[in-house]
Structures are given as structure tokens and as C-alpha cells.
Design an enzyme around this catalytic site. Structure first.
Site, PDB file in Angstrom:
ATOM      1  N   LYS A  11     -60.482  28.548  -4.853  1.00 52.58           N
ATOM      2  CA  LYS A  11     -59.557  27.655  -4.148  1.00 52.58           C
ATOM      3  C   LYS A  11     -59.695  27.760  -2.629  1.00 52.58           C
ATOM      4  CE  LYS A  11     -56.250  27.496  -7.928  1.00 52.58           C
ATOM      5  NZ  LYS A  11     -54.827  27.458  -8.305  1.00 52.58           N
ATOM      6  N   TYR A  51     -54.742  17.789 -11.259  1.00 51.10           N
ATOM      7  CA  TYR A  51     -53.524  18.530 -11.618  1.00 51.10           C
ATOM      8  C   TYR A  51     -52.425  17.601 -12.160  1.00 51.10           C
ATOM      9  CZ  TYR A  51     -55.155  23.011  -9.776  1.00 51.10           C
ATOM     10  OH  TYR A  51     -55.833  24.194  -9.583  1.00 51.10           O
ATOM     11  N   PHE A  59     -43.619  22.106  -7.755  1.00 53.26           N
ATOM     12  CA  PHE A  59     -44.660  22.543  -6.823  1.00 53.26           C
ATOM     13  C   PHE A  59     -45.834  21.565  -6.711  1.00 53.26           C
ATOM     14  CE2 PHE A  59     -45.408  24.714 -10.936  1.00 53.26           C
ATOM     15  CZ  PHE A  59     -46.685  24.247 -11.244  1.00 53.26           C
ATOM     16  N   ARG A  87     -59.975  34.068 -18.334  1.00 52.05           N
ATOM     17  CA  ARG A  87     -58.563  34.264 -17.982  1.00 52.05           C
ATOM     18  C   ARG A  87     -58.217  35.754 -17.871  1.00 52.05           C
ATOM     19  NH1 ARG A  87     -55.652  29.568 -17.735  1.00 52.05           N
ATOM     20  NH2 ARG A  87     -53.642  30.374 -18.385  1.00 52.05           N
ATOM     21  N   THR A  93     -51.338  33.989 -13.332  1.00 49.62           N
ATOM     22  CA  THR A  93     -51.187  32.963 -12.287  1.00 49.62           C
ATOM     23  C   THR A  93     -50.524  33.554 -11.050  1.00 49.62           C
ATOM     24  OG1 THR A  93     -50.941  31.292 -14.009  1.00 49.62           O
ATOM     25  CG2 THR A  93     -50.183  30.687 -11.803  1.00 49.62           C
ATOM     26  N   ARG A 104     -57.443  37.615  -9.131  1.00 46.71           N
ATOM     27  CA  ARG A 104     -56.222  37.208  -8.423  1.00 46.71           C
ATOM     28  C   ARG A 104     -55.534  38.404  -7.783  1.00 46.71           C
ATOM     29  NH1 ARG A 104     -54.542  32.747 -12.912  1.00 46.71           N
ATOM     30  NH2 ARG A 104     -55.322  30.895 -11.842  1.00 46.71           N
ATOM     31  N   ASN A 114     -53.616  31.114  -5.243  1.00 48.09           N
ATOM     32  CA  ASN A 114     -53.951  32.228  -6.148  1.00 48.09           C
ATOM     33  C   ASN A 114     -55.451  32.394  -6.394  1.00 48.09           C
ATOM     34  OD1 ASN A 114     -54.189  29.979  -7.721  1.00 48.09           O
ATOM     35  ND2 ASN A 114     -52.963  30.718  -9.431  1.00 48.09           N
ATOM     36  N   HIS A 117     -58.943  28.975 -10.006  1.00 50.52           N
ATOM     37  CA  HIS A 117     -58.434  28.262 -11.178  1.00 50.52           C
ATOM     38  C   HIS A 117     -59.321  28.628 -12.367  1.00 50.52           C
ATOM     39  CE1 HIS A 117     -57.142  25.020 -13.817  1.00 50.52           C
ATOM     40  NE2 HIS A 117     -58.416  24.797 -14.058  1.00 50.52           N
ATOM     41  N   GLU A 128     -62.318  19.309 -17.506  1.00 53.70           N
ATOM     42  CA  GLU A 128     -62.386  19.724 -16.098  1.00 53.70           C
ATOM     43  C   GLU A 128     -63.834  19.835 -15.619  1.00 53.70           C
ATOM     44  OE1 GLU A 128     -58.138  22.148 -16.312  1.00 53.70           O
ATOM     45  OE2 GLU A 128     -59.989  23.282 -16.030  1.00 53.70           O
TER      46      GLU A 128
HETATM   47  P1  CMP Z   1     -53.954  27.012 -11.627  1.00 52.97           P
HETATM   48  O1  CMP Z   1     -54.418  28.010 -12.600  1.00 52.97           O
HETATM   49  O2  CMP Z   1     -54.978  26.289 -10.819  1.00 52.97           O
HETATM   50  O3  CMP Z   1     -53.049  25.928 -12.376  1.00 52.97           O
HETATM   51  C1  CMP Z   1     -51.956  25.277 -11.794  1.00 52.97           C
HETATM   52  C2  CMP Z   1     -51.661  25.752 -10.423  1.00 52.97           C
HETATM   53  O4  CMP Z   1     -50.350  25.460  -9.958  1.00 52.97           O
HETATM   54  C3  CMP Z   1     -51.689  27.269 -10.402  1.00 52.97           C
HETATM   55  O5  CMP Z   1     -52.979  27.763 -10.587  1.00 52.97           O
HETATM   56  C4  CMP Z   1     -51.064  27.555  -9.047  1.00 52.97           C
HETATM   57  O6  CMP Z   1     -51.954  27.314  -7.966  1.00 52.97           O
HETATM   58  C5  CMP Z   1     -49.978  26.487  -9.042  1.00 52.97           C
HETATM   59  N1  CMP Z   1     -48.677  27.012  -9.493  1.00 52.97           N
HETATM   60  C6  CMP Z   1     -48.342  27.392 -10.738  1.00 52.97           C
HETATM   61  N2  CMP Z   1     -47.064  27.805 -10.793  1.00 52.97           N
HETATM   62  C7  CMP Z   1     -46.583  27.704  -9.527  1.00 52.97           C
HETATM   63  C8  CMP Z   1     -45.332  27.977  -8.921  1.00 52.97           C
HETATM   64  N3  CMP Z   1     -44.288  28.462  -9.637  1.00 52.97           N
HETATM   65  N4  CMP Z   1     -45.198  27.737  -7.604  1.00 52.97           N
HETATM   66  C9  CMP Z   1     -46.231  27.245  -6.892  1.00 52.97           C
HETATM   67  N5  CMP Z   1     -47.455  26.945  -7.415  1.00 52.97           N
HETATM   68  C10 CMP Z   1     -47.626  27.195  -8.709  1.00 52.97           C
END
Ligand code: CMP
Length: 148
Positions: A11, A51, A59, A87, A93, A104, A114, A117, A128
Site C-alpha cells: 500500500k 474496494y 472508513f 494471510r 488487519t 503488518r 496497514n 492487502h 483482484e
Molecule cells: P485490506 O486488507 O486492504 O481490506 C480492506 C481495507 O480497509 C483494510 O485492509 C484496511 O486498509 C481498511 N480498513 C479495514 N477496517 C478498517 C477500519 N476499522 N478503519 C479504517 N480502515 C479499515
């Protein structure tokens, strides 16, 4: 049956923090092959589409702004049981909940920023991967996947 590919993005936060090399090294060390890869920048509409499953979440708008703010690395990775294995490698996450040694835990700034992805299912891994790469841009040990 479990698939053998997953899709990842490094990211904007991890790219601008200079962590591309360390993250790719960790991916290789964990036994993933890189099938396709590019450094690119998402347009806002592309981030919205990628997304879109999260569009009702509070968010979403901030996530779209973040993901389209500066370059990312997109890649397709191959390994047996790739989605689950990747994962495990990246961790939760929320980096505060991620296990020690995960990508992460090591490189994320926050739950949104984070670092990486990773696809959450075999179906999404294919969707994807197709968002960024044609079959002719994916390479396994036999050559271009689109020509086999
Ligand atoms: P990702 O695995 O790319 O999938 C969805 C993304 O949304 C996640 O990583 C984060 O970057 C974002 N995300 C998920 N939960 C939250 C949250 N509670 N607040 C802000 N961003 C979030």
C-alpha cells in the site's frame, strides 16, 4: 479445493516508507513465487471499484483517498493454499492485533495504513488479480499463463 494464487498490494504507506524490498524479501522467503507484479498508482475510481465491497463502511471514503494518494505495488503470488498462507504471513488487519514477525506487525502504521492487502478468498484472488493483470502478464514456470 484451495487455490494456488493470491493477490497483494503493497500500500501507499509502505511504498513511501521505503519497505518494498523488505516486504518482497519476506514474501519470497515464505515460499511464494511472483507470477505478476507492477508499480502503479490507482486512480480514485479504480480504488472505489477495487474496494466497492466496503462502500457502506464508515472508513470507505478515507480508504479510497488513501489508496489513490500515491503509488502501490500490485502482485499475483503463487503457493499451495496461497490465500490462507499469505494471510498468515501478513497478520491481522489491525496491526495492533497482528502476530510478531508478520508483515503488518513490522511495517503497518494503522488499521487503514496497514502496509499490505491480501485476498480473502480464492474467488476474490482471481477477481483482484484480473483487476490489474491480463493472463498474458502472468508468468508461471512454463511461461505466460495466457499462452498455455
Ligand atoms: P485490506 O486488507 O486492504 O481490506 C480492506 C481495507 O480497509 C483494510 O485492509 C484496511 O486498509 C481498511 N480498513 C479495514 N477496517 C478498517 C477500519 N476499522 N478503519 C479504517 N480502515 C479499515
Amino acid at each position: 479445493m484451495s487455490g494456488n494464487i493470491t493477490f497483494t498490494m503493497i500500500k501507499p504507506c509502505a511504498v513511501s516508507d521505503g519497505h518494498i524490498g523488505q516486504i518482497l524479501a519476506q514474501i519470497n522467503k515464505a515460499g511464494f513465487r511472483i507470477v505478476a507484479m507492477k508499480l502503479t498508482k490507482l486512480r480514485k475510481g479504480e480504488a472505489e471499484a477495487f474496494y466497492s465491497i466496503h462502500r457502506e463502511r464508515p472508513f470507505y471514503n478515507e480508504l479510497v483517498e488513501f489508496m489513490s494518494s500515491s503509488p502501490i505495488v500490485a502482485a499475483v503470488l503463487e503457493k499451495e493454499n496461497a490465500v490462507v498462507e499469505y494471510r498468515k504471513l501478513i497478520g491481522s488487519t489491525d496491526p495492533a492485533k497482528a502476530d510478531e514477525g508478520t508483515i503488518r506487525k513490522l511495517y503497518a502504521q494503522s488499521i487503514q495504513n496497514n502496509a499490505v492487502h491480501g485476498s480473502d478468498s480464492d474467488d476474490n484472488a482471481e477477481i483482484e488479480s484480473g483487476f490489474f493483470f491480463s493472463m498474458g502478464e502472468r508468468f508461471n514456470k512454463k511461461g505466460a499463463v495466457g499462452l498455455q
